[in-house]
Write a protein that holds these residues in place. Sequence first.
Motif, PDB file in Angstrom:
ATOM      1  N   UNK A  84       0.816  -1.228   0.000  1.00  0.00           N
ATOM      2  CA  UNK A  84       0.000   0.000   0.000  1.00  0.00           C
ATOM      3  C   UNK A  84       0.843   1.267   0.000  1.00  0.00           C
ATOM      4  N   UNK A  85       1.930   1.310   0.726  1.00  0.00           N
ATOM      5  CA  UNK A  85       2.767   2.522   0.806  1.00  0.00           C
ATOM      6  C   UNK A  85       3.511   2.820  -0.490  1.00  0.00           C
ATOM      7  N   UNK A  86       3.604   1.833  -1.375  1.00  0.00           N
ATOM      8  CA  UNK A  86       4.300   2.006  -2.646  1.00  0.00           C
ATOM      9  C   UNK A  86       3.353   2.337  -3.800  1.00  0.00           C
ATOM     10  N   UNK A  87       2.054   2.243  -3.576  1.00  0.00           N
ATOM     11  CA  UNK A  87       1.056   2.500  -4.624  1.00  0.00           C
ATOM     12  C   UNK A  87       0.830   3.982  -4.767  1.00  0.00           C
ATOM     13  N   UNK A  88       0.772   4.432  -6.017  1.00  0.00           N
ATOM     14  CA  UNK A  88       0.419   5.832  -6.300  1.00  0.00           C
ATOM     15  C   UNK A  88      -0.942   5.851  -6.974  1.00  0.00           C
ATOM     16  N   UNK A  89      -1.907   6.504  -6.346  1.00  0.00           N
ATOM     17  CA  UNK A  89      -3.266   6.640  -6.877  1.00  0.00           C
ATOM     18  C   UNK A  89      -3.230   7.772  -7.895  1.00  0.00           C
ATOM     19  N   UNK A  90      -3.614   7.482  -9.142  1.00  0.00           N
ATOM     20  CA  UNK A  90      -3.587   8.477 -10.211  1.00  0.00           C
ATOM     21  C   UNK A  90      -4.973   8.607 -10.829  1.00  0.00           C
ATOM     22  N   UNK A  91      -5.207   9.727 -11.533  1.00  0.00           N
ATOM     23  CA  UNK A  91      -6.508   9.973 -12.159  1.00  0.00           C
ATOM     24  C   UNK A  91      -6.770   9.062 -13.331  1.00  0.00           C
ATOM     25  N   UNK A  92      -5.804   8.850 -14.191  1.00  0.00           N
ATOM     26  CA  UNK A  92      -5.955   7.926 -15.315  1.00  0.00           C
ATOM     27  C   UNK A  92      -4.649   7.748 -16.027  1.00  0.00           C
TER      28      UNK A  92
END
Length: 92
Positions: A84-92
């Motif tokens: 989870x700490x390595x995931x980057x949430x992006x718009x698309x």
Amino acid sequence: MINGNAGEFIDGLYYGDERFFLYDERKYFIQGYYVDGKPALIMYILEPPDNEFKWESISKNNSYPVEEFENAEIFNNKSFWNIEREIEWVDC
């Protein structure tokens, strides 16, 4: 989670929301949909030239199978919460 809150990310999946995210230099897309009237989640790795299927789960209890996603060891043999700490949430 980079650029977001992991709890909010997961909460949206309970409604079948679409999510785009980056992990290990790869872009992923997960969304809810229905199979024979049952909620399901499907995830792809988005890389040119085409989308590679990565993971899918169909509900056994009429709700999106979010817990199955959270516990599936589909990220280099690790689960969502392990990375989870390595995931980057992006718009698309």
